[in-house]
Design a protein around this motif. Sequence first.
Motif, PDB file in Angstrom:
ATOM      1  N   LEU A 170       3.831  10.374  17.143  1.00 57.75           N
ATOM      2  CA  LEU A 170       4.353   9.358  16.518  1.00 57.75           C
ATOM      3  C   LEU A 170       5.188   9.901  15.521  1.00 57.75           C
ATOM      4  CD1 LEU A 170       1.333   6.973  15.519  1.00 57.75           C
ATOM      5  CD2 LEU A 170       2.584   7.258  17.856  1.00 57.75           C
ATOM      6  N   GLY A 171       6.638   9.156  15.593  1.00 60.30           N
ATOM      7  CA  GLY A 171       7.618   9.602  14.577  1.00 60.30           C
ATOM      8  C   GLY A 171       8.870   8.476  14.526  1.00 60.30           C
ATOM      9  N   SER A 172       9.199   8.119  13.174  1.00 64.88           N
ATOM     10  CA  SER A 172       9.999   7.078  13.059  1.00 64.88           C
ATOM     11  C   SER A 172      11.376   7.602  12.682  1.00 64.88           C
ATOM     12  CB  SER A 172       9.522   6.014  12.297  1.00 64.88           C
ATOM     13  OG  SER A 172       8.378   5.605  13.004  1.00 64.88           O
ATOM     14  N   GLY A 173      12.449   6.718  12.636  1.00 60.38           N
ATOM     15  CA  GLY A 173      13.773   6.955  12.001  1.00 60.38           C
ATOM     16  C   GLY A 173      14.126   8.326  12.573  1.00 60.38           C
ATOM     17  N   ILE A 174      14.599   9.344  11.703  1.00 63.92           N
ATOM     18  CA  ILE A 174      15.418  10.477  12.226  1.00 63.92           C
ATOM     19  C   ILE A 174      14.377  11.244  12.907  1.00 63.92           C
ATOM     20  CG2 ILE A 174      17.111  10.556  10.601  1.00 63.92           C
ATOM     21  CD1 ILE A 174      15.513  12.531   8.805  1.00 63.92           C
ATOM     22  N   ILE A 203      -0.358  12.677  16.947  1.00 63.13           N
ATOM     23  CA  ILE A 203       0.066  13.628  16.015  1.00 63.13           C
ATOM     24  C   ILE A 203       1.106  13.179  15.290  1.00 63.13           C
ATOM     25  CG2 ILE A 203       1.419  15.625  15.878  1.00 63.13           C
ATOM     26  CD1 ILE A 203      -0.150  16.543  18.464  1.00 63.13           C
ATOM     27  N   GLY A 204       1.216  12.870  13.910  1.00 61.35           N
ATOM     28  CA  GLY A 204       2.037  11.976  13.074  1.00 61.35           C
ATOM     29  C   GLY A 204       2.965  12.721  12.356  1.00 61.35           C
ATOM     30  N   LEU A 205       4.397  12.521  12.705  1.00 61.37           N
ATOM     31  CA  LEU A 205       5.434  13.354  11.899  1.00 61.37           C
ATOM     32  C   LEU A 205       5.763  12.359  10.697  1.00 61.37           C
ATOM     33  CD1 LEU A 205       5.348  14.193  14.996  1.00 61.37           C
ATOM     34  CD2 LEU A 205       7.898  14.662  14.634  1.00 61.37           C
ATOM     35  N   LEU A 206       5.351  12.632   9.393  1.00 65.33           N
ATOM     36  CA  LEU A 206       5.292  11.626   8.604  1.00 65.33           C
ATOM     37  C   LEU A 206       6.731  11.953   7.805  1.00 65.33           C
ATOM     38  CD1 LEU A 206       1.791  12.100   6.960  1.00 65.33           C
ATOM     39  CD2 LEU A 206       2.249  10.456   8.286  1.00 65.33           C
ATOM     40  N   MET A 208      -6.085   4.154  14.094  1.00 65.24           N
ATOM     41  CA  MET A 208      -6.332   4.663  15.193  1.00 65.24           C
ATOM     42  C   MET A 208      -7.479   5.480  15.188  1.00 65.24           C
ATOM     43  SD  MET A 208      -4.442   2.977  16.851  1.00 65.24           S
ATOM     44  CE  MET A 208      -3.145   1.857  16.103  1.00 65.24           C
ATOM     45  N   LYS A 209      -7.886   6.079  13.829  1.00 60.18           N
ATOM     46  CA  LYS A 209      -9.072   7.206  13.822  1.00 60.18           C
ATOM     47  C   LYS A 209     -10.195   6.355  13.493  1.00 60.18           C
ATOM     48  CE  LYS A 209      -9.657  11.084  10.637  1.00 60.18           C
ATOM     49  NZ  LYS A 209      -9.270  11.727   9.435  1.00 60.18           N
ATOM     50  N   ALA A 210     -10.018   5.083  13.066  1.00 64.06           N
ATOM     51  CA  ALA A 210     -11.201   4.111  13.294  1.00 64.06           C
ATOM     52  C   ALA A 210     -11.761   3.713  14.564  1.00 64.06           C
ATOM     53  CB  ALA A 210     -10.907   2.860  12.477  1.00 64.06           C
ATOM     54  N   LEU A 211     -10.537   3.685  15.603  1.00 58.20           N
ATOM     55  CA  LEU A 211     -10.915   3.534  17.097  1.00 58.20           C
ATOM     56  C   LEU A 211     -11.479   4.802  17.877  1.00 58.20           C
ATOM     57  CD1 LEU A 211      -7.933   1.176  17.853  1.00 58.20           C
ATOM     58  CD2 LEU A 211     -10.330   0.527  17.381  1.00 58.20           C
ATOM     59  N   GLY A 212     -11.563   5.923  16.997  1.00 58.53           N
ATOM     60  CA  GLY A 212     -12.127   7.137  17.660  1.00 58.53           C
ATOM     61  C   GLY A 212     -11.356   8.275  17.900  1.00 58.53           C
ATOM     62  N   ALA A 213      -9.841   7.985  17.715  1.00 59.56           N
ATOM     63  CA  ALA A 213      -8.770   8.941  17.785  1.00 59.56           C
ATOM     64  C   ALA A 213      -9.126  10.182  16.878  1.00 59.56           C
ATOM     65  CB  ALA A 213      -7.503   8.434  17.621  1.00 59.56           C
ATOM     66  N   ARG A 214      -8.605  11.278  17.349  1.00 59.14           N
ATOM     67  CA  ARG A 214      -8.367  12.345  16.282  1.00 59.14           C
ATOM     68  C   ARG A 214      -6.894  12.245  15.837  1.00 59.14           C
ATOM     69  NH1 ARG A 214     -11.486  16.919  19.922  1.00 59.14           N
ATOM     70  NH2 ARG A 214     -11.893  15.318  21.473  1.00 59.14           N
ATOM     71  N   VAL A 215      -6.610  12.694  14.772  1.00 56.78           N
ATOM     72  CA  VAL A 215      -5.423  12.782  13.900  1.00 56.78           C
ATOM     73  C   VAL A 215      -4.926  14.057  13.382  1.00 56.78           C
ATOM     74  CG1 VAL A 215      -4.168  11.631  12.102  1.00 56.78           C
ATOM     75  CG2 VAL A 215      -5.341  10.405  13.274  1.00 56.78           C
ATOM     76  N   LEU A 216      -3.657  14.431  13.502  1.00 57.27           N
ATOM     77  CA  LEU A 216      -3.101  15.653  12.941  1.00 57.27           C
ATOM     78  C   LEU A 216      -1.591  14.978  12.248  1.00 57.27           C
ATOM     79  CD1 LEU A 216      -3.335  18.933  12.930  1.00 57.27           C
ATOM     80  CD2 LEU A 216      -1.547  18.846  14.766  1.00 57.27           C
ATOM     81  N   THR A 217      -1.618  15.656  11.196  1.00 57.37           N
ATOM     82  CA  THR A 217      -0.383  15.026  10.516  1.00 57.37           C
ATOM     83  C   THR A 217       0.263  16.314  10.065  1.00 57.37           C
ATOM     84  OG1 THR A 217      -1.477  15.193   8.234  1.00 57.37           O
ATOM     85  CG2 THR A 217      -1.428  13.103   9.415  1.00 57.37           C
ATOM     86  N   LEU A 218       1.775  16.257  10.229  1.00 59.65           N
ATOM     87  CA  LEU A 218       2.937  17.083   9.769  1.00 59.65           C
ATOM     88  C   LEU A 218       3.676  16.599   8.714  1.00 59.65           C
ATOM     89  CD1 LEU A 218       2.413  17.305  12.818  1.00 59.65           C
ATOM     90  CD2 LEU A 218       3.746  19.348  12.370  1.00 59.65           C
ATOM     91  N   ILE A 245      -0.455  19.854   8.556  1.00 62.14           N
ATOM     92  CA  ILE A 245       0.724  21.033   8.386  1.00 62.14           C
ATOM     93  C   ILE A 245       1.516  20.584   7.447  1.00 62.14           C
ATOM     94  CG2 ILE A 245       2.305  22.337   9.865  1.00 62.14           C
ATOM     95  CD1 ILE A 245      -0.498  22.496  11.009  1.00 62.14           C
ATOM     96  N   ALA A 246       1.546  21.294   6.292  1.00 64.76           N
ATOM     97  CA  ALA A 246       2.407  20.838   5.229  1.00 64.76           C
ATOM     98  C   ALA A 246       3.516  22.087   4.989  1.00 64.76           C
ATOM     99  CB  ALA A 246       1.736  21.114   3.768  1.00 64.76           C
ATOM    100  N   PHE A 247       5.056  21.642   5.045  1.00 69.53           N
ATOM    101  CA  PHE A 247       6.023  22.397   5.124  1.00 69.53           C
ATOM    102  C   PHE A 247       6.050  23.123   3.627  1.00 69.53           C
ATOM    103  CE2 PHE A 247       6.158  20.474   9.019  1.00 69.53           C
ATOM    104  CZ  PHE A 247       7.156  19.585   8.853  1.00 69.53           C
ATOM    105  N   GLU A 248       6.084  22.232   2.668  1.00 69.18           N
ATOM    106  CA  GLU A 248       6.172  22.849   1.369  1.00 69.18           C
ATOM    107  C   GLU A 248       7.612  23.799   1.262  1.00 69.18           C
ATOM    108  OE1 GLU A 248       1.606  23.016   0.100  1.00 69.18           O
ATOM    109  OE2 GLU A 248       2.408  24.509   0.955  1.00 69.18           O
ATOM    110  N   SER A 249       8.653  23.103   1.752  1.00 66.62           N
ATOM    111  CA  SER A 249       9.787  23.873   1.853  1.00 66.62           C
ATOM    112  C   SER A 249      10.846  23.530   0.744  1.00 66.62           C
ATOM    113  CB  SER A 249      10.871  23.557   3.093  1.00 66.62           C
ATOM    114  OG  SER A 249      10.984  22.363   2.869  1.00 66.62           O
TER     115      SER A 249
END
Length: 349
Positions: free
Chosen positions: A214-218, A261-264, A279-289, A296-300
């Motif tokens: 999942l990713g929005s805009g750019i 996999i969420g591109l925040l 979606m987590k409440a529906l049972g999905a596993r989630v990974l965020t960047l 996964i935090a860039f901290e750039s």
Amino acid sequence: MSATINEILSQPFAWENALEEAERISSEVKVLFDSNRGAVVFVGCGSTYYLAHTAAALFRRLTAYQSMAVAGGEMLLYQEDWLGTPANALNHHPLLVAISRSGKTTETLWAVEKHRASGGHVIAVTNYPDSPLARLADVTLVIATGQEESVVQTRSFTSMLVGITAIAALLGEHRALWDSMRRLPNSAARLLAKYAGQAEAVGSDLTVDRFYFLGSGIRFGIACEASLKMKEMSLSHSEPYPFLEFRHGPMSMVQQSTMLIGLLSERNRAHELAVLSEMKALGARVLTLAENDADIAFESGIPEEGAIALFLPILQLLAAHRALAKGLNPDRPNNLSAVVTLDLETLGG
Ligand code: F1P
């Protein structure tokens, strides 16, 4: 270690080269843009079509140019469906930016040849300086250190993305953004060092059987590319969606073995996290960047437009490790070749 994983891990060096090349040709590119009164049409195929999507979104955000992405095959067969008639603003003498790792893909070359025949100008973005595409273009951004053995695009894709992002920052006179992008190679090296183990662990978890990026805009074009990597390398069910779109039907597919996999983003994080927690409440596993406060935090310290390439290295590694865990060879993806060439004569092209 596989060639693909080696190429993923060596990306920071190619990004350094991409920034140097973008700065070196920026004045030539500016001349073409200044003399162009039309829109900017980005063209590519497969991975480079998703790169074209991302480039068009970045240009819309960072420059004054009306920008659009069209797949090479669609330019070949349906140009007016995408750009309108030549009288239409999008199709009235646009500037073509053709993106191709190999510089040999038939549909992309055909679109360039047709555009030049109509008197149009072309900027090429490629990893191969002696390619047919480079020879056809008015100006070429070449990132030779992005060249790779593997069929699946990894280092090549992000090196061209970094180069195009740098060009957008320079054309849009975003000086602070351009200066901050110099930190990209080190940020990528730090990211790979810090999260490579996590990418291997998540990629090796075969209890997951489908992925939604999942990713929005750019970030939507990046979500599409990450999803394609997962397909190409690991032969897994994988699809990209803009965040809020996922509720409108695709969420029907969510089950315990699903990973989102969420591109925040920075500014719409609350909306994006709401989708993931539902979606987590529906049972999905989630990974965020994200830049920060994510798995996964860039901290750039780089603004999101300049840091967009940082979403990919860990996701590429994740897909490569899933392939290996499934006993597949990410260097030799099923059914694929590094370049798709067509015989347009027999196809009546
Ligand atoms: C385009 C492409 C790749 C795809 C595969 C086959 O190549 O479709 O996007 O991943 O490697 O070729 P190119 O025009 O960017 O060289």
